[in-house]
Design a protein around this motif. Structure first.
Motif, PDB file in Angstrom:
ATOM      1  N   GLY A 266     -12.765  10.312  53.456  1.00  0.00           N
ATOM      2  CA  GLY A 266     -12.820  10.928  52.148  1.00  0.00           C
ATOM      3  C   GLY A 266     -12.328  10.054  51.011  1.00  0.00           C
ATOM      4  N   GLU A 267     -11.726   8.909  51.314  1.00  0.00           N
ATOM      5  CA  GLU A 267     -11.205   8.022  50.267  1.00  0.00           C
ATOM      6  C   GLU A 267     -12.348   7.229  49.636  1.00  0.00           C
ATOM      7  OE1 GLU A 267      -7.962   4.358  49.772  1.00  0.00           O
ATOM      8  OE2 GLU A 267      -8.314   5.286  51.728  1.00  0.00           O
ATOM      9  N   GLU A 268     -12.297   7.073  48.309  1.00  0.00           N
ATOM     10  CA  GLU A 268     -13.302   6.298  47.596  1.00  0.00           C
ATOM     11  C   GLU A 268     -13.202   4.827  47.985  1.00  0.00           C
ATOM     12  OE1 GLU A 268     -14.793   5.511  43.010  1.00  0.00           O
ATOM     13  OE2 GLU A 268     -12.694   5.961  43.413  1.00  0.00           O
ATOM     14  N   ILE A 269     -14.342   4.239  48.315  1.00  0.00           N
ATOM     15  CA  ILE A 269     -14.369   2.815  48.670  1.00  0.00           C
ATOM     16  C   ILE A 269     -14.547   2.014  47.390  1.00  0.00           C
ATOM     17  CG2 ILE A 269     -15.531   1.017  49.995  1.00  0.00           C
ATOM     18  CD1 ILE A 269     -16.439   3.116  51.951  1.00  0.00           C
ATOM     19  N   ARG A 270     -13.514   1.337  46.980  1.00  0.00           N
ATOM     20  CA  ARG A 270     -13.549   0.593  45.720  1.00  0.00           C
ATOM     21  C   ARG A 270     -12.725  -0.687  45.882  1.00  0.00           C
ATOM     22  NH1 ARG A 270     -13.822   2.029  39.775  1.00  0.00           N
ATOM     23  NH2 ARG A 270     -14.841   3.889  40.561  1.00  0.00           N
ATOM     24  N   PHE A 271     -13.324  -1.812  45.490  1.00  0.00           N
ATOM     25  CA  PHE A 271     -12.626  -3.089  45.517  1.00  0.00           C
ATOM     26  C   PHE A 271     -12.485  -3.608  44.091  1.00  0.00           C
ATOM     27  CE2 PHE A 271     -14.495  -3.028  49.790  1.00  0.00           C
ATOM     28  CZ  PHE A 271     -13.413  -3.417  50.572  1.00  0.00           C
ATOM     29  N   VAL A 272     -11.329  -4.149  43.774  1.00  0.00           N
ATOM     30  CA  VAL A 272     -11.099  -4.828  42.505  1.00  0.00           C
ATOM     31  C   VAL A 272     -10.744  -6.278  42.828  1.00  0.00           C
ATOM     32  CG1 VAL A 272      -9.739  -4.952  40.398  1.00  0.00           C
ATOM     33  CG2 VAL A 272     -10.320  -2.712  41.372  1.00  0.00           C
ATOM     34  N   LEU A 273     -11.617  -7.205  42.425  1.00  0.00           N
ATOM     35  CA  LEU A 273     -11.439  -8.610  42.764  1.00  0.00           C
ATOM     36  C   LEU A 273     -10.850  -9.384  41.596  1.00  0.00           C
ATOM     37  CD1 LEU A 273     -14.720  -9.438  44.734  1.00  0.00           C
ATOM     38  CD2 LEU A 273     -12.621  -8.347  45.528  1.00  0.00           C
ATOM     39  N   LYS A 274      -9.974 -10.288  41.919  1.00  0.00           N
ATOM     40  CA  LYS A 274      -9.302 -11.128  40.931  1.00  0.00           C
ATOM     41  C   LYS A 274      -9.890 -12.535  40.981  1.00  0.00           C
ATOM     42  CE  LYS A 274      -4.698 -12.964  39.792  1.00  0.00           C
ATOM     43  NZ  LYS A 274      -3.272 -13.007  40.212  1.00  0.00           N
ATOM     44  N   GLU A 275     -10.165 -13.096  39.801  1.00  0.00           N
ATOM     45  CA  GLU A 275     -10.691 -14.459  39.744  1.00  0.00           C
ATOM     46  C   GLU A 275      -9.691 -15.443  40.321  1.00  0.00           C
ATOM     47  OE1 GLU A 275     -12.279 -15.838  36.092  1.00  0.00           O
ATOM     48  OE2 GLU A 275     -13.363 -13.985  35.657  1.00  0.00           O
ATOM     49  N   SER A 276     -10.209 -16.473  40.992  1.00  0.00           N
ATOM     50  CA  SER A 276      -9.342 -17.488  41.596  1.00  0.00           C
ATOM     51  C   SER A 276     -10.102 -18.794  41.682  1.00  0.00           C
ATOM     52  CB  SER A 276      -8.896 -17.048  42.992  1.00  0.00           C
ATOM     53  OG  SER A 276      -9.995 -17.100  43.898  1.00  0.00           O
ATOM     54  N   SER A 277      -9.452 -19.800  42.201  1.00  0.00           N
ATOM     55  CA  SER A 277     -10.123 -21.075  42.437  1.00  0.00           C
ATOM     56  C   SER A 277     -11.251 -20.885  43.445  1.00  0.00           C
ATOM     57  CB  SER A 277      -9.125 -22.112  42.974  1.00  0.00           C
ATOM     58  OG  SER A 277      -8.079 -22.327  42.061  1.00  0.00           O
ATOM     59  N   VAL A 278     -12.272 -21.729  43.347  1.00  0.00           N
ATOM     60  CA  VAL A 278     -13.388 -21.663  44.281  1.00  0.00           C
ATOM     61  C   VAL A 278     -12.907 -22.045  45.670  1.00  0.00           C
ATOM     62  CG1 VAL A 278     -15.644 -22.611  44.836  1.00  0.00           C
ATOM     63  CG2 VAL A 278     -15.026 -22.190  42.454  1.00  0.00           C
ATOM     64  N   LEU A 279     -13.149 -21.182  46.642  1.00  0.00           N
ATOM     65  CA  LEU A 279     -12.729 -21.435  48.012  1.00  0.00           C
ATOM     66  C   LEU A 279     -13.936 -21.334  48.937  1.00  0.00           C
ATOM     67  CD1 LEU A 279      -9.417 -19.348  48.163  1.00  0.00           C
ATOM     68  CD2 LEU A 279      -9.647 -21.823  47.884  1.00  0.00           C
ATOM     69  N   LEU A 280     -14.135 -22.361  49.745  1.00  0.00           N
ATOM     70  CA  LEU A 280     -15.266 -22.381  50.662  1.00  0.00           C
ATOM     71  C   LEU A 280     -15.131 -21.313  51.743  1.00  0.00           C
ATOM     72  CD1 LEU A 280     -17.842 -24.030  50.817  1.00  0.00           C
ATOM     73  CD2 LEU A 280     -16.717 -25.580  52.410  1.00  0.00           C
ATOM     74  N   GLU A 281     -13.904 -20.902  52.026  1.00  0.00           N
ATOM     75  CA  GLU A 281     -13.703 -19.888  53.063  1.00  0.00           C
ATOM     76  C   GLU A 281     -14.297 -18.533  52.658  1.00  0.00           C
ATOM     77  OE1 GLU A 281      -9.270 -18.144  52.087  1.00  0.00           O
ATOM     78  OE2 GLU A 281      -9.434 -19.826  53.461  1.00  0.00           O
ATOM     79  N   SER A 282     -14.539 -18.337  51.359  1.00  0.00           N
ATOM     80  CA  SER A 282     -15.129 -17.074  50.904  1.00  0.00           C
ATOM     81  C   SER A 282     -16.650 -17.082  51.007  1.00  0.00           C
ATOM     82  CB  SER A 282     -14.715 -16.789  49.459  1.00  0.00           C
ATOM     83  OG  SER A 282     -15.251 -17.757  48.577  1.00  0.00           O
TER      84      SER A 282
END
Length: 735
Positions: free
Chosen positions: A81-97
Motif C-alpha cells: 500500500g505504500e506509494e513507490i516514489r524515488f527522489v534522486l540527487k545529482e552526483s558525479s558521473v559513476l559508471l557503476e550506475s
C-alpha cells in the motif's frame, strides 16, 4: 495474413495488472529515462516522460533500486500500500550506475557518458560524441561538416540520418549535396541527450540510414539562468545565454540564444557570423499528457579560402593558410517550428505525435578547379535554394506480458514534404555576374511511411523484427526548358529488419542485427534516370557484445558488414549524379569506458574498415576517401575541489583519395585539452584546440584543377588546413 492476425491478438490482449511508481529530482521535477530494478525479481524498467514507471512483477517487500547516470543510486523496500516514489540527487558521473538493458541500442550509453563528462561548446562537437564518427570543415566554418563513419565518406549526410526532436536535419535534393545536414542551428547547451544507432536495423529509421542514425533531444527545462562568454585566438567570440521564462513544476518555458564570430587562421579572414535563438515551452497537462512547443531561428554568413592544391603550397606561391580564390563563402538561414504531444494512455500503452515546419535558405559560392573550365573568368559556381519543409510522425505503443514472456509493439506513421524553389547551380564571376545556368528548377519531393517494430522477450532472449514501408514521389520543373511541365516519378519500398539479443546477465549482452535500408537519389537524378535505381538497397549485419566485466569497465565490440546495391556519388559542385556501382564494407568497432577513480574517466573508440567497389578489378576498387582506421581517446577529471579537466585526441589514418590509391589523403593525430574551475555559480574555463600545434589537413580531396599560369589541369590533393594551436577562455555565470 497470419502475421496480421498475431498482431491483432496482441493489441487486444487484456489489461496487465501493474504497480505504478515515480522518479523525481530534488526540485520535484520528473526524471526521464531513470532505470528501476526489482532486485528480487531481476526485472528492469525505465521511467517515461512523466517520471512514471510500471512494475508488472512486483509484490510488497521487494527491494527496488533506482539509478541514472549523473545521479546517486537509491535503493528501498516498499511495504504493502505504500506509494513507490524515488527522489534522486545529482552526483558525479559513476559508471557503476550504468546497466546494460535488453534493448536494441544499449550502446547509446557510450554517447551518454561522453556528453556527461565532457564540455560542449559547438554543435559539431556533438557529432564527435558518437563513437567512430569523424567530421571535418572545409568552407570557412559556415558550411555543414563533412562526415566519416563506418568506411563512408558521407559527404554532408548522404548515409547518416540526423534528427533533432524528430525533425529531420538532412535535406533531400539539396542544391549542394544529397542529404546535406547543417547542424549549426542547434545551440549545444540545449541538448539533453544523444541517441545513435549504427546500421539500418530499426524500422523507425528511413532515408539515409545506411551507415547509421543520430538523434538529438533538447532539454524540457533549464534549472537556472546563465550567460557564457568566450574569447580566443583568431578573433573568436561567442556569447550564449539560457533564460527560464516560466519555471513552474508543471509548466516550463526557456529561451536560449547564441552569437558567434570567428576569423579562423586564414590570411583572408573568414568573417564567420552566426546567430541562433531557440525557445521551448513544455506543459504537463496532467500526470498522463505532455505538450511541447518550440521555435528557433538561425542565420550565418561567412567567407572562405577554399581547398588549396598541394603544389601551390610546395612551390611557395601561397602558404598553408592562403588561398587561390578567397572570394568563396555564403550565407544560410533556417527557421523552425515544432510541436510534440505525449499521452500515457495506460500503464502499458502510449501515444505520441510530433509535427514540424522549416523555412530554409541557402547560398554558397565555391571554386574547386580554379581555371580548368574557364581560363578567362575562372570556375566559380553558385549553389542556391529556398525550401519549405514540413511533416509529422505519430506512434502508438503497447506492452504485454504473459507467463514469463513480454512483448512491445510500436506502430508509427509519418509524412515529409520538401518544396524547393529555384534550386540552382550556376557558373558565376565575382559573385555578381551569372555566366550560365547549369541547373535551375523547382523540386517537390514527398515521403510517406508506415513502420512496425515488435520486440518479444522470453527469458534471456529477445527477438526484434521490424517492417518499414516507404512511398516516394519526386517532381521536378526544369526552368531552363520551355515546356514548363512537371516531370514526376514515384517509388515504393519495403524494408524488413530482424534482430536478436541474448542478455546473459545484467552486465552482458550479445546481439546479432540484420536489416535492409536505403538512401534516395537527388530528384534531378531520379527524373534524368527515369526512376532507375533511385532507392538503392543497403544490406547489413552486426554481430557483437556490450559488457561490464567490473563496475568500473564497460566494453563494446562489434564486427559488421554492409553491402550497398548502388553507391550514388552526388557531385554537387558539377550538378551531376554519378552511380559508382555496388560496394561492400566490413569492419570492427571497439569501445571502452573506464572509471579510473570516482572522479576520473577514460574513453577509447577504435574502428577498422575495409571498403571496396565490387564491380572494379583489384587495385582499382578503392572507394575514394573511405576511412580505414580511426581512433579517439579521452581522459576526463570531474569536480576535484571545483576543478575539472579533459584531454582528448583523435586519429584518422591514411586513406585512398582515388580509385587506384595512387593519390593518398594523409591521416592526422590531433589532441585538444580543457580546464575548468567552478566557484559557486561561476565557471571559468580554458579550451585549447590542437595542443601540440600539429600540422594537419582537416579535409582532403583528389581534384583536377588548373592554376592561372599552368598550361594543363593537374590532379592531386586539395586540402583545407586544420586549425593550429588555438586557445580560448570561457566565463559562464549563473544569474
Amino acid at each position: 495474413m497470419k502475421k496480421l492476425l498475431f498482431i491483432t491478438i496482441l493489441l487486444t490482449l487484456g489489461k496487465v495488472n501493474a504497480q505504478v511508481g515515480k522518479v523525481l529530482d530534488q526540485k520535484n521535477q520528473p526524471i526521464i529515462g531513470a532505470l528501476i530494478q526489482n532486485v528480487n525479481q531481476g526485472s528492469v524498467v525505465m521511467s517515461n516522460d512523466f517520471g512514471q514507471f510500471s512494475l508488472s512483477k512486483y509484490v510488497a517487500g521487494d527491494t527496488l533500486k533506482a539509478f541514472l547516470l549523473g545521479y546517486e543510486t537509491v535503493q528501498n523496500t516498499f511495504s504493502n500500500g505504500e506509494e513507490i516514489r524515488f527522489v534522486l540527487k545529482e552526483s558525479s558521473v559513476l559508471l557503476e550506475s550504468v546497466n546494460i538493458l535488453p534493448e536494441m541500442d544499449a550502446i547509446n550509453v557510450l554517447a551518454d557518458i561522453n556528453l556527461a563528462v565532457n564540455p560542449v561548446s559547438s554543435s559539431q562537437e556533438l557529432l564527435r560524441y558518437v563513437p567512430g564518427l569523424f567530421i571535418g570543415q572545409h568552407a570557412g566554418g559556415g558550411k555543414a561538416e563533412q562526415i566519416f563513419l563506418r568506411g563512408f565518406d558521407i559527404d554532408h549526410g548522404t548515409d547518416l540520418s540526423i534528427n533533432v526532436d524528430n525533425m529531420p536535419v538532412n535535406m533531400v535534393s539539396h542544391a549542394h549535396g544529397q542529404g546535406y545536414s547543417d547542424l549549426h542551428f542547434v545551440i549545444p547547451e540545449t541538448i539533453d541527450n544523444i541517441e545513435f544507432a549504427k546500421g539500418s536495423y530499426k524500422a523507425d529509421k528511413g532515408n539515409f540510414t545506411t551507415a547509421g542514425s543520430v538523434d538529438f533531444r533538447t532539454k524540457d527545462r533549464v534549472d537556472k539562468n546563465s550567460i557564457g562568454i568566450e574569447a580566443g585566438q583568431y578573433n573568436h567570440k561567442r556569447v550564449v545565454g539560457q533564460f527560464g521564462l516560466n519555471m513552474n513544476p508543471n509548466s516550463n518555458t526557456y529561451l536560449a540564444t547564441e552569437y558567434l564570430y570567428n576569423d579562423g587562421p586564414f590570411i583572408s579572414p573568414q568573417n564567420l557570423n552566426r546567430f541562433n535563438a531557440f525557445v521551448k515551452h513544455t506543459e504537463r497537462i496532467n500526470n498522463k499528457q505532455k505538450l511541447s512547443l518550440s521555435a528557433s531561428h538561425f542565420n550565418s554568413k561567412w567567407d572562405a579560402s577554399g581547398q588549396i592544391p598541394v603544389r601551390a603550397v610546395e612551390n611557395g606561391s601561397i602558404s598553408r593558410f592562403g588561398a587561390i580564390d578567397d572570394t568563396e563563402g555564403g550565407n544560410t538561414s533556417r527557421s523552425n517550428a515544432q510541436a510534440a504531444y505525449f499521452n500515457q494512455l495506460s500503464s502499458t500503452s502510449f501515444f505520441e505525435s510530433s509535427a514540424y515546419y522549416t523555412n530554409y535558405n541557402f547560398l554558397l559560392y565555391s571554386n574547386f578547379t580554379f581555371f580548368a573550365e574557364n581560363p578567362e573568368d575562372g570556375d566559380q559556381i553558385r549553389q542556391k535554394e529556398n525550401r519549405n519543409l514540413f511533416g509529422f510522425k505519430s506512434t502508438y505503443g503497447k506492452s504485454f506480458e504473459w507467463n514469463e514472456n513480454s512483448a512491445n509493439i510500436n506502430l508509427s506513421t509519418g509524412f515529409r514534404n520538401d518544396i524547393v524553389r529555384n534550386n540552382e547551380l550556376s557558373r558565376t564571376k565575382d559573385k555578381n555576374l551569372v555566366l550560365n545556368n547549369i541547373y535551375l528548377g523547382d523540386i517537390d519531393e514527398t515521403n510517406a511511411y508506415l513502420n512496425l517494430d515488435l520486440a518479444v522477450e522470453s527469458g534471456k532472449f529477445s527477438v526484434i523484427p521490424g517492417l518499414r514501408l516507404d512511398f516516394f514521389r519526386f517532381s521536378y520543373l526544369n526552368s531552363l526548358e520551355n515546356t514548363q511541365v512537371n516531370e514526376v516519378q514515384t517509388k515504393s519500398l519495403l524494408s524488413p529488419k530482424l534482430n536478436f539479443i541474448y542478455q546473459s546477465n545484467k552486465n552482458t549482452q550479445f546481439f546479432f542485427k540484420t536489416g535492409l535500408g536505403y538512401h534516395s537519389n537527388d530528384t534531378r537524378g531520379v527524373i534524368a534516370r527515369s526512376a532507375q535505381e533511385i532507392l538503392p538497397r543497403s544490406v547489413g549485419a552486426d554481430l557483437g557484445s556490450i559488457f561490464k566485466p567490473t563496475k568500473a569497465l564497460l566494453f563494446n565490440v562489434t564486427a559488421w558488414y554492409l553491402y550497398l546495391q548502388q553507391e550514388f556519388v552526388y557531385v554537387g559542385d558539377e550538378g551531376i549524379v554519378e552511380p559508382s556501382g555496388r560496394t561492400s564494407r566490413m569492419g570492427v568497432d571497439l569501445s571502452l569506458r573506464a572509471q579510473v577513480s570516482k572522479k576520473v574517466f577514460f574513453n577509447s573508440d577504435l574502428t577498422y574498415t575495409n571498403a571496396r567497389s565490387i564491380d572494379e578489378p583489384a587495385g582499382a576498387n578503392f572507394i575514394p576517401l573511405a576511412p580505414k582506421f580511426t581512433m579517439s581517446n579521452g581522459i576526463s577529471v570531474t569536480d576535484i575541489k571545483g576543478f575539472s579537466a579533459g584531454l582528448r585526441s583523435r586519429m584518422l589514418g591514411d586513406r585512398a583519395a582515388n580509385e587506384d590509391n595512387s593519390i593518398v589523403a594523409e591521416g592526422y593525430f590531433v589532441t585538444d585539452a580543457n580546464l575548468n574551475y567552478q566557484w559557486g555559480r561561476t565557471n571559468l574555463g580554458l579550451e585549447i584546440q590542437n595542443l601540440f600545434n600539429t600540422t594537419w589537413n582537416e579535409t582532403q580531396f583528389a581534384t583536377t584543377s588548373r592554376l592561372r599560369n599552368e598550361a594543363n589541369p593537374i590532379e592531386e590533393i586539395h586540402f583545407t588546413p586544420g586549425t593550429p594551436f588555438n586557445a580560448r577562455l570561457t566565463l559562464r555565470v549563473g544569474i
